[in-house]
Design a protein around this motif. Sequence first.
Motif, PDB file in Angstrom:
ATOM      1  N   ARG A  23      42.112  41.821  46.421  1.00  9.33           N
ATOM      2  CA  ARG A  23      43.498  41.490  45.886  1.00  9.33           C
ATOM      3  C   ARG A  23      44.080  40.663  46.763  1.00  9.33           C
ATOM      4  NH1 ARG A  23      44.788  47.831  44.992  1.00  9.33           N
ATOM      5  NH2 ARG A  23      44.184  48.106  42.957  1.00  9.33           N
ATOM      6  N   SER A  24      44.073  40.678  48.193  1.00  5.74           N
ATOM      7  CA  SER A  24      44.517  39.517  49.019  1.00  5.74           C
ATOM      8  C   SER A  24      44.014  38.145  48.674  1.00  5.74           C
ATOM      9  CB  SER A  24      44.253  40.047  50.587  1.00  5.74           C
ATOM     10  OG  SER A  24      44.730  39.197  51.177  1.00  5.74           O
ATOM     11  N   HIS A  25      42.736  38.095  48.584  1.00  5.90           N
ATOM     12  CA  HIS A  25      41.848  36.944  48.336  1.00  5.90           C
ATOM     13  C   HIS A  25      42.478  36.115  46.900  1.00  5.90           C
ATOM     14  CE1 HIS A  25      38.518  34.119  48.110  1.00  5.90           C
ATOM     15  NE2 HIS A  25      38.463  34.052  46.792  1.00  5.90           N
ATOM     16  N   ALA A  40      44.111  28.662  30.639  1.00  3.58           N
ATOM     17  CA  ALA A  40      43.083  28.800  29.941  1.00  3.58           C
ATOM     18  C   ALA A  40      42.840  30.107  29.344  1.00  3.58           C
ATOM     19  CB  ALA A  40      41.738  28.588  30.804  1.00  3.58           C
ATOM     20  N   GLY A  41      43.951  31.112  29.455  1.00  4.63           N
ATOM     21  CA  GLY A  41      43.930  32.295  28.949  1.00  4.63           C
ATOM     22  C   GLY A  41      43.501  33.639  29.664  1.00  4.63           C
ATOM     23  N   GLY A  42      43.535  33.110  31.060  1.00  6.27           N
ATOM     24  CA  GLY A  42      43.118  34.278  32.219  1.00  6.27           C
ATOM     25  C   GLY A  42      44.192  34.995  32.486  1.00  6.27           C
ATOM     26  N   ASN A  43      44.154  35.988  33.315  1.00  5.06           N
ATOM     27  CA  ASN A  43      44.921  36.758  33.612  1.00  5.06           C
ATOM     28  C   ASN A  43      46.053  36.320  34.622  1.00  5.06           C
ATOM     29  OD1 ASN A  43      44.485  39.285  32.421  1.00  5.06           O
ATOM     30  ND2 ASN A  43      43.132  39.817  33.986  1.00  5.06           N
ATOM     31  N   THR A  44      47.242  36.541  34.687  1.00  7.59           N
ATOM     32  CA  THR A  44      48.049  36.133  35.809  1.00  7.59           C
ATOM     33  C   THR A  44      47.613  36.793  36.997  1.00  7.59           C
ATOM     34  OG1 THR A  44      49.780  37.899  35.620  1.00  7.59           O
ATOM     35  CG2 THR A  44      50.041  35.998  33.967  1.00  7.59           C
ATOM     36  N   ALA A  51      44.139  44.885  38.007  1.00 10.33           N
ATOM     37  CA  ALA A  51      42.612  45.022  37.365  1.00 10.33           C
ATOM     38  C   ALA A  51      41.567  45.392  38.344  1.00 10.33           C
ATOM     39  CB  ALA A  51      42.087  43.805  36.608  1.00 10.33           C
ATOM     40  N   VAL A  52      41.812  45.256  39.638  1.00 10.30           N
ATOM     41  CA  VAL A  52      41.020  45.505  40.491  1.00 10.30           C
ATOM     42  C   VAL A  52      40.976  47.132  40.830  1.00 10.30           C
ATOM     43  CG1 VAL A  52      40.260  45.343  43.240  1.00 10.30           C
ATOM     44  CG2 VAL A  52      41.067  43.368  41.846  1.00 10.30           C
ATOM     45  N   SER A  53      39.849  47.615  40.730  1.00  2.00           N
ATOM     46  CA  SER A  53      39.650  49.167  40.632  1.00  2.00           C
ATOM     47  C   SER A  53      38.727  49.549  41.847  1.00  2.00           C
ATOM     48  CB  SER A  53      39.654  49.511  39.342  1.00  2.00           C
ATOM     49  OG  SER A  53      39.185  51.004  39.179  1.00  2.00           O
ATOM     50  N   LEU A  54      38.966  50.810  42.461  1.00  2.00           N
ATOM     51  CA  LEU A  54      37.926  51.427  43.222  1.00  2.00           C
ATOM     52  C   LEU A  54      36.735  51.850  42.297  1.00  2.00           C
ATOM     53  CD1 LEU A  54      40.377  53.853  45.231  1.00  2.00           C
ATOM     54  CD2 LEU A  54      39.089  51.887  46.039  1.00  2.00           C
ATOM     55  N   ASP A  55      37.093  52.296  41.096  1.00  2.00           N
ATOM     56  CA  ASP A  55      35.973  52.762  40.420  1.00  2.00           C
ATOM     57  C   ASP A  55      35.173  51.901  39.807  1.00  2.00           C
ATOM     58  OD1 ASP A  55      37.312  55.491  40.576  1.00  2.00           O
ATOM     59  OD2 ASP A  55      38.608  55.209  38.806  1.00  2.00           O
ATOM     60  N   ASP A  82      34.706  40.765  37.109  1.00  2.00           N
ATOM     61  CA  ASP A  82      35.675  39.735  36.968  1.00  2.00           C
ATOM     62  C   ASP A  82      37.059  40.375  36.587  1.00  2.00           C
ATOM     63  OD1 ASP A  82      37.086  37.323  37.291  1.00  2.00           O
ATOM     64  OD2 ASP A  82      36.105  36.519  35.469  1.00  2.00           O
ATOM     65  N   VAL A  83      38.018  40.024  37.510  1.00  2.00           N
ATOM     66  CA  VAL A  83      39.502  40.573  37.103  1.00  2.00           C
ATOM     67  C   VAL A  83      40.228  39.226  36.603  1.00  2.00           C
ATOM     68  CG1 VAL A  83      39.396  42.286  38.539  1.00  2.00           C
ATOM     69  CG2 VAL A  83      40.247  40.033  39.416  1.00  2.00           C
TER      70      VAL A  83
END
Length: 110
Positions: A23-25, A40-44, A51-55, A82-83
């Motif tokens: 998340r920091s990176h 290009a339509g990617g996430n903010t 979207a980063v998840s432990l699972d 990828d997030v």
Amino acid sequence: MSLRAVTEYIERDLVSTFVADLRSHLVHYYRQFGGDIVTAGGNTLQQAQDAVSLDLVVELHDLLDDPYAHDLDDFRVLRHPDVVFPGSDISWFGAYHRDTCVLSQIYDFN
């Protein structure tokens, strides 16, 4: 506390560390590429961090799964889908020194 409980705690702790480090990176990554990503339509940035998840984190156990071929006797390498462009073939990786769990690098690879 049993050895198994200690081992499970350490595993979760490294995964949690990777999630925080990724998340920091992403903050730095989006400073450099964020405008192009969103165009290009990617996430903010916020969507990517959310979207980063432990699972979704897995530890690699085969050298061939690491595009940078870290020596897995010396490093623990974790991977997350990828997030930035969810559903892409890109994965995010974090390489940590095995003995100290100190981050060596975070990188993405397709």
